[in-house]
Every structure is written in C-alpha cells, then in structure tokens.
Scaffold this active site. Sequence first.
Site, short mmCIF file in Angstrom:
data_model
loop_
_atom_site.label_atom_id
_atom_site.label_comp_id
_atom_site.label_asym_id
_atom_site.label_seq_id
_atom_site.Cartn_x
_atom_site.Cartn_y
_atom_site.Cartn_z
N GLN A 188 45.23 21.91 86.02
CA GLN A 188 44.11 22.01 86.43
C GLN A 188 42.64 22.28 85.82
O GLN A 188 41.83 23.15 85.51
CB GLN A 188 44.21 23.53 87.54
CG GLN A 188 45.79 23.34 87.69
CD GLN A 188 46.00 24.82 88.66
OE1 GLN A 188 44.95 25.75 88.68
NE2 GLN A 188 47.12 24.83 89.68
N CYS A 189 43.13 21.39 84.67
CA CYS A 189 41.36 21.11 83.84
C CYS A 189 40.70 20.50 84.45
O CYS A 189 41.46 18.51 85.11
CB CYS A 189 41.88 21.33 82.37
SG CYS A 189 40.56 21.08 81.41
N GLY A 190 40.02 20.11 83.81
CA GLY A 190 38.61 19.18 84.56
C GLY A 190 38.91 17.59 83.25
O GLY A 190 38.10 16.24 83.41
N PHE A 191 40.03 17.67 82.32
CA PHE A 191 40.11 17.13 81.34
C PHE A 191 41.30 16.26 81.76
O PHE A 191 42.13 15.62 81.02
CB PHE A 191 40.03 17.56 80.03
CG PHE A 191 38.67 17.49 79.51
CD1 PHE A 191 37.70 16.62 78.63
CD2 PHE A 191 38.12 18.79 79.40
CE1 PHE A 191 36.57 16.05 78.41
CE2 PHE A 191 36.96 19.43 78.41
CZ PHE A 191 35.98 18.11 78.70
N THR A 192 41.69 17.07 82.67
CA THR A 192 43.59 16.46 83.33
C THR A 192 43.89 14.82 83.66
O THR A 192 44.59 14.61 83.05
CB THR A 192 43.68 17.55 84.26
OG1 THR A 192 44.35 19.10 84.04
CG2 THR A 192 45.52 16.58 85.13
#
Length: 191
Positions: free
Chosen positions: A60-64
């Site tokens: 659930q990360c912007g970098f996923t």
Amino acid sequence: MSLRNRYIAAAAAAAISMMGAVSAMAASAYDFTFQGIDGKPLPLSQFRGQTVLVVNTASQCGFTPQYKGLEALWQRYRDRGLVVLGVPSDDFGGQEPGNASQIKDFCEVNYSIDFPMADKTVVSGSGAHPFYRWAADELGVLAQPRWNFHKYLIGPDGRLVSWFSTITDPEAERVREAIEELLPQPAPPKS
C-alpha cells in the site's frame, strides 16, 4: 531486583549481544535465512553463485508499482543467474498490513509476481532482521532502508556490492548495468 529477574535480564542481554556478534561475524549474505512467505526457511545460501537483488516491499505504498519493474528484471535476467527477493515490511508508514497469504495473493493478482518472497520482516531499527543489520554494518548508515522498496545488490560470492534507494526504479539503467556486471551467465548472442 530479584535474583530471578537479574538472571532473566542477563540472559536477555547475552542473547542480544550474541545476535549482534552473529551479524558482525557474517562473512556473506549466505549466512542469513529469512522465513519464506510460505512459512518455510528461505536461506540465502540457496542462491549461492547467483546475483541477488533484495528489496523490502509494501502493498500500500506509492512505490508499490515498482513490483512491475522487479518482476520485469526477474523475467529478463533469471536465466542468467539473477534472483529478485521481495521482503515485505510494515516498517514504513504501516503500508504492509496484511498477513503472508494476503501479501502473496496481492502480489500474484496485481503484479503476477513469481520471484521468491519472504514473510513480513522488520528491516529497520534495533529489531531489524540480522541481514539488514549486517548490510548496515557492511555498507554504512546511508545504505540503510529509509522507506519501502530499498534495494540491496548481492554478488554471486555473497558480498554486498551496492544499494539503491527507494526512488531508484528497478529498471533504471544504473540498476540494470550493476546487475549485468555481476550475472554469472553471459548474455545470449544477438541474432
């Protein structure tokens, strides 16, 4: 403090000291074992002779979306000796809240991930997995993960060669070049 409590405190201090000593004595990445996402031991020694990219991940990360690039690297170089190892972690922003089954399903359904994955692991601070403490000792404080999708590159001999920050895309030219320099198998001839 009672004698019993002093004994327990001394035993705990000895255990913590021993864990640090084990980390300091490690000669290579092959000295470490993660728990696999399937619950079985995942010793890095099984990748001896290969180039390994270890990446702490989160769903659930912007970098996923970097999962896509990691899978692309794996598909592109696996036959030449690259292993991508995903290490899910909830250390940064609570962005990996799921259990092993949920994480595995997320990765397979959304990114068709089939590279090896560890179970959720602590990668920062004093409770970090011994591999991450060793990596910090080997490469210095600047090389420690500061967020999700931090990448460590391990050579075929088990030594840490480099690291790449979160913002470095897995398919960036400098990542690919570093991997290609270490691959044990040559590139196939161009037709």
